[in-house]
Each structure stands twice: as C-alpha cells, then as structure tokens.
Write a protein that holds these residues in place. Structure first.
Motif, PDB file in Angstrom:
ATOM      1  N   MET A 181      39.129  30.047  33.870  1.00 44.41           N
ATOM      2  CA  MET A 181      38.434  31.341  34.072  1.00 44.41           C
ATOM      3  C   MET A 181      39.094  31.078  35.864  1.00 44.41           C
ATOM      4  O   MET A 181      38.892  30.987  36.189  1.00 44.41           O
ATOM      5  N   THR A 182      39.530  33.328  35.549  1.00 50.34           N
ATOM      6  CA  THR A 182      39.759  32.930  36.895  1.00 50.34           C
ATOM      7  C   THR A 182      38.990  33.859  38.041  1.00 50.34           C
ATOM      8  O   THR A 182      37.846  34.165  37.388  1.00 50.34           O
ATOM      9  N   PRO A 183      38.658  32.966  39.443  1.00 49.83           N
ATOM     10  CA  PRO A 183      37.609  33.402  40.084  1.00 49.83           C
ATOM     11  C   PRO A 183      37.121  34.847  40.160  1.00 49.83           C
ATOM     12  O   PRO A 183      38.180  36.039  40.563  1.00 49.83           O
ATOM     13  N   ILE A 184      36.261  35.773  40.278  1.00 46.81           N
ATOM     14  CA  ILE A 184      35.836  37.307  40.765  1.00 46.81           C
ATOM     15  C   ILE A 184      34.989  36.844  41.667  1.00 46.81           C
ATOM     16  O   ILE A 184      34.321  36.373  42.068  1.00 46.81           O
ATOM     17  N   ASP A 185      35.698  38.489  42.237  1.00 50.65           N
ATOM     18  CA  ASP A 185      34.682  38.526  44.154  1.00 50.65           C
ATOM     19  C   ASP A 185      34.388  39.110  43.901  1.00 50.65           C
ATOM     20  O   ASP A 185      34.260  40.065  42.750  1.00 50.65           O
ATOM     21  N   LEU A 186      32.780  39.823  44.186  1.00 46.27           N
ATOM     22  CA  LEU A 186      32.309  40.490  44.371  1.00 46.27           C
ATOM     23  C   LEU A 186      32.084  40.933  45.916  1.00 46.27           C
ATOM     24  O   LEU A 186      31.198  40.798  47.133  1.00 46.27           O
ATOM     25  N   ASN A 187      32.509  42.565  45.409  1.00 45.91           N
ATOM     26  CA  ASN A 187      32.394  43.907  46.742  1.00 45.91           C
ATOM     27  C   ASN A 187      31.381  44.338  46.863  1.00 45.91           C
ATOM     28  O   ASN A 187      30.928  45.470  45.850  1.00 45.91           O
ATOM     29  N   VAL A 246      48.301  43.067  47.307  1.00 43.07           N
ATOM     30  CA  VAL A 246      47.311  43.807  47.008  1.00 43.07           C
ATOM     31  C   VAL A 246      46.322  43.137  46.324  1.00 43.07           C
ATOM     32  O   VAL A 246      46.629  42.072  45.036  1.00 43.07           O
ATOM     33  N   VAL A 247      44.644  43.217  45.981  1.00 47.35           N
ATOM     34  CA  VAL A 247      43.923  42.763  45.241  1.00 47.35           C
ATOM     35  C   VAL A 247      43.001  44.137  44.373  1.00 47.35           C
ATOM     36  O   VAL A 247      42.758  45.317  44.523  1.00 47.35           O
ATOM     37  N   THR A 248      43.604  44.215  42.536  1.00 50.40           N
ATOM     38  CA  THR A 248      42.679  44.998  41.772  1.00 50.40           C
ATOM     39  C   THR A 248      41.582  44.832  41.992  1.00 50.40           C
ATOM     40  O   THR A 248      40.716  43.887  41.993  1.00 50.40           O
ATOM     41  N   GLU A 249      40.268  46.141  41.590  1.00 48.41           N
ATOM     42  CA  GLU A 249      38.961  45.743  41.309  1.00 48.41           C
ATOM     43  C   GLU A 249      38.946  46.273  40.170  1.00 48.41           C
ATOM     44  O   GLU A 249      39.273  47.866  39.407  1.00 48.41           O
ATOM     45  N   ALA A 250      37.209  46.064  40.193  1.00 47.71           N
ATOM     46  CA  ALA A 250      36.634  46.986  38.859  1.00 47.71           C
ATOM     47  C   ALA A 250      35.325  47.053  39.594  1.00 47.71           C
ATOM     48  O   ALA A 250      34.984  46.751  40.008  1.00 47.71           O
ATOM     49  N   PHE A 251      34.576  48.150  38.552  1.00 44.09           N
ATOM     50  CA  PHE A 251      33.565  48.883  38.980  1.00 44.09           C
ATOM     51  C   PHE A 251      32.572  48.510  37.254  1.00 44.09           C
ATOM     52  O   PHE A 251      32.827  48.790  36.485  1.00 44.09           O
ATOM     53  N   SER A 258      36.457  39.004  30.362  1.00 41.86           N
ATOM     54  CA  SER A 258      38.123  39.043  29.145  1.00 41.86           C
ATOM     55  C   SER A 258      38.404  40.212  29.696  1.00 41.86           C
ATOM     56  O   SER A 258      39.787  40.890  29.244  1.00 41.86           O
ATOM     57  N   GLY A 259      38.452  41.336  30.747  1.00 46.26           N
ATOM     58  CA  GLY A 259      39.343  41.900  31.744  1.00 46.26           C
ATOM     59  C   GLY A 259      39.214  43.376  30.900  1.00 46.26           C
ATOM     60  O   GLY A 259      40.217  44.311  30.947  1.00 46.26           O
ATOM     61  N   GLU A 260      38.439  43.767  29.892  1.00 47.19           N
ATOM     62  CA  GLU A 260      37.867  44.631  29.671  1.00 47.19           C
ATOM     63  C   GLU A 260      36.365  46.004  29.316  1.00 47.19           C
ATOM     64  O   GLU A 260      35.845  44.455  29.642  1.00 47.19           O
ATOM     65  N   VAL A 261      36.761  46.210  28.827  1.00 46.94           N
ATOM     66  CA  VAL A 261      35.525  47.352  29.212  1.00 46.94           C
ATOM     67  C   VAL A 261      35.160  48.995  28.396  1.00 46.94           C
ATOM     68  O   VAL A 261      36.166  49.123  28.016  1.00 46.94           O
ATOM     69  N   GLN A 317      41.490  47.875  28.919  1.00 48.28           N
ATOM     70  CA  GLN A 317      41.868  46.952  30.030  1.00 48.28           C
ATOM     71  C   GLN A 317      41.711  47.570  31.207  1.00 48.28           C
ATOM     72  O   GLN A 317      42.225  47.859  31.956  1.00 48.28           O
ATOM     73  N   VAL A 318      40.923  46.567  32.168  1.00 49.74           N
ATOM     74  CA  VAL A 318      40.806  46.844  33.829  1.00 49.74           C
ATOM     75  C   VAL A 318      40.817  45.099  34.122  1.00 49.74           C
ATOM     76  O   VAL A 318      39.481  45.028  34.210  1.00 49.74           O
ATOM     77  N   ARG A 319      41.902  44.382  34.159  1.00 47.69           N
ATOM     78  CA  ARG A 319      41.589  43.427  34.772  1.00 47.69           C
ATOM     79  C   ARG A 319      41.677  43.532  36.322  1.00 47.69           C
ATOM     80  O   ARG A 319      42.572  43.774  37.010  1.00 47.69           O
ATOM     81  N   ALA A 320      40.452  42.586  36.638  1.00 46.72           N
ATOM     82  CA  ALA A 320      40.402  42.759  38.281  1.00 46.72           C
ATOM     83  C   ALA A 320      39.893  41.680  38.926  1.00 46.72           C
ATOM     84  O   ALA A 320      39.591  40.333  38.347  1.00 46.72           O
ATOM     85  N   ARG A 321      40.525  41.197  39.762  1.00 48.93           N
ATOM     86  CA  ARG A 321      40.278  39.772  41.013  1.00 48.93           C
ATOM     87  C   ARG A 321      38.205  40.339  41.763  1.00 48.93           C
ATOM     88  O   ARG A 321      37.969  39.718  41.928  1.00 48.93           O
ATOM     89  N   SER A 322      38.133  41.500  41.528  1.00 51.72           N
ATOM     90  CA  SER A 322      37.115  42.021  42.996  1.00 51.72           C
ATOM     91  C   SER A 322      36.177  43.069  41.847  1.00 51.72           C
ATOM     92  O   SER A 322      36.451  43.657  41.296  1.00 51.72           O
ATOM     93  N   LEU A 323      34.801  42.686  41.783  1.00 50.52           N
ATOM     94  CA  LEU A 323      34.098  43.339  41.127  1.00 50.52           C
ATOM     95  C   LEU A 323      32.996  44.007  42.087  1.00 50.52           C
ATOM     96  O   LEU A 323      32.452  43.837  42.817  1.00 50.52           O
TER      97      LEU A 323
END
Length: 252
Positions: A1-7, A161-166, A203-206, A215-221
C-alpha cells in the motif's frame, strides 16, 4: 500500500491572534503548510512554527496565497501574472529564512484558498504560480489537486508534483472541491472524516457530494487546521490509518 502523508495548514494567525493549534497539530501531521504572511501569518509566527516543525521532524511547506489578510485568502482576486509570480517567490523566500534558521528548509509549495481553487483551471494564474516557484527554487515540489492545471504546468516545467486529497471537504463529480459557500462543503462529522481518510488512502476513491464514486489518487491527505477540534480529529485519522496498515510518512 502506498504511504500517505498528512498535511495541515499552520501558522494561520496574525500578531496576538491565533487560529490554529500549531503545537498540537505538529505532534500528528508529517507536513506543515505554513502561512507566509499574505492570507495569514507574520514573521514571528513563521519563525515559531518553523522551529516547532524542525524539532519534531515535520516537513515545512510554503503555503502561498493572494495578498488578502482581511479575507483570509479566500476571496477571488485578479492579480497580473508577473505580480503574482513575484509575490509567490517572495512568500517562499520569507519562509525560507526562518526554516533555515531552524536547521530545516522549505520542502514544498502549496497554494491556499482562492488561489488553490483558481489554479485548478486557470492556466494563466497557474503558470504564474509555477514561475514564482521556479524563481524561488527550481527543485521545489508543488502540492495540489490531481488533474489541476497547476500540477500539469509544474510537471512540464520540471518541478516535482505531489497530488493531495481532502478528508474534510466535499468533492464534485469532476473531482474538484465543492465551494465553501455551498452547504455541506466542509465535512465536520469526525467519523465521516475518518472513514473518508481510510477510503482515500486505501482505494484512491471517495464519494462525491452527489453520491457518485470518483477517483482521487493522492500521496498526501490534508486536514484543515481551522476546523473545530482539529487536533483530536487529526490524531484519530492518523491512529485509524496506522491501525489499518497504512504507513504515514512525509512525501518530501
């Protein structure tokens, strides 16, 4: 599973006024989006947050914005591209002084508020932000919304570039954020935020505001620091992620 960053957005005060619990959030998140004085923050606040972040090993990011202290950077503004590029570089440079003094560095850039939403689709404003980042440091990663013009232009310019989700914001069916002026744009139910965080990380989804799976694939949350009970909520999100086998670590 890809690691997730919390910002989280930090340093959002001015003078004697403070909005975010910086110390509390810095005990949970892995990346700190520090206000650089245009939508919030001042020199003393930037210095304090950089010192706290460096002590805790949290990555420092420059949260650049339109020059709009009265509107907290959330009002639409039309800034000439050359002026916006210079102001973005100025903000990064200002934060860089305090990051270096704390023994750290500015590790990435993230737009705030109205600027963040504008550069999702506005190519001219997005290009100006990219020009500002390049002027300040041509190796700085840019954090933003998946599929945005900002990330597209940043990548073309050679910036990481780094993608993020909320976790605490509602999405449209197109993967953009529901405007704060609409009811339900900000999700305040803690269990819903935690559940969405797990969904995004695994899942990269919401589920969108209209009920569709997108689909919202992100490395940071991102977890907003100005949300009531933000520290407790951030802690619950991190604990649930880690208990579910998701590795939480900074991207930068």
């Amino acid at each position: 599973m890809t690691p997730i960053d919390l910002n989280a957005d930090l340093g959002e005060g001015f003078g004697r006024w403070r909005l975010t619990d910086d110390e509390g959030l810095l005990s949970v998140v892995t990346s700190a989006n520090v206000a650089c004085g245009f939508h919030a923050g001042d020199a003393a606040t930037m210095r304090r947050v950089c010192e706290l972040a460096a002590e805790r090993g949290v990555r420092i990011g420059a949260q650049v914005a339109y020059r709009d202290l009265a509107g907290f950077g959330r009002r639409a503004m039309d800034v000439p591209p050359a002026e916006l590029a210079a102001e973005v570089a100025y903000q990064i440079g200002a934060l860089g002084v305090f990051a270096r003094a704390a023994g750290a560095r500015v590790a990435y850039v993230k737009p705030h508020g109205a600027l963040y939403n504008r550069v999702v689709r506005d190519e001219e404003q997005a290009a100006a932000v990219v020009d500002g980042v390049l002027l300040a440091d041509a190796a700085l990663p840019v954090l933003g919304l998946p599929g945005s013009r900002l990330l597209e232009l940043a990548a073309k310019a050679g910036l990481p570039v780094v993608t993020e989700a909320f976790a605490d914001r509602a999405y449209t069916d197109k993967g953009t954020l529901v405007p704060r002026s609409r009811e339900g744009a900000v999700i305040t139910d803690p269990e819903a935020v935690v559940a969405r965080s797990l969904d995004l990380a695994r899942s990269g989804e919401v589920t969108s505001h209209a009920g569709r799976r997108i689909q919202v694939r992100a490395r940071s949350l991102c977890l907003h620091g100005d949300t009531p009970g933000a520290v407790d909520l951030a802690r619950r999100v991190r604990e649930r992620l880690e208990a579910s086998g998701v590795r939480v670590e900074a991207f930068a």
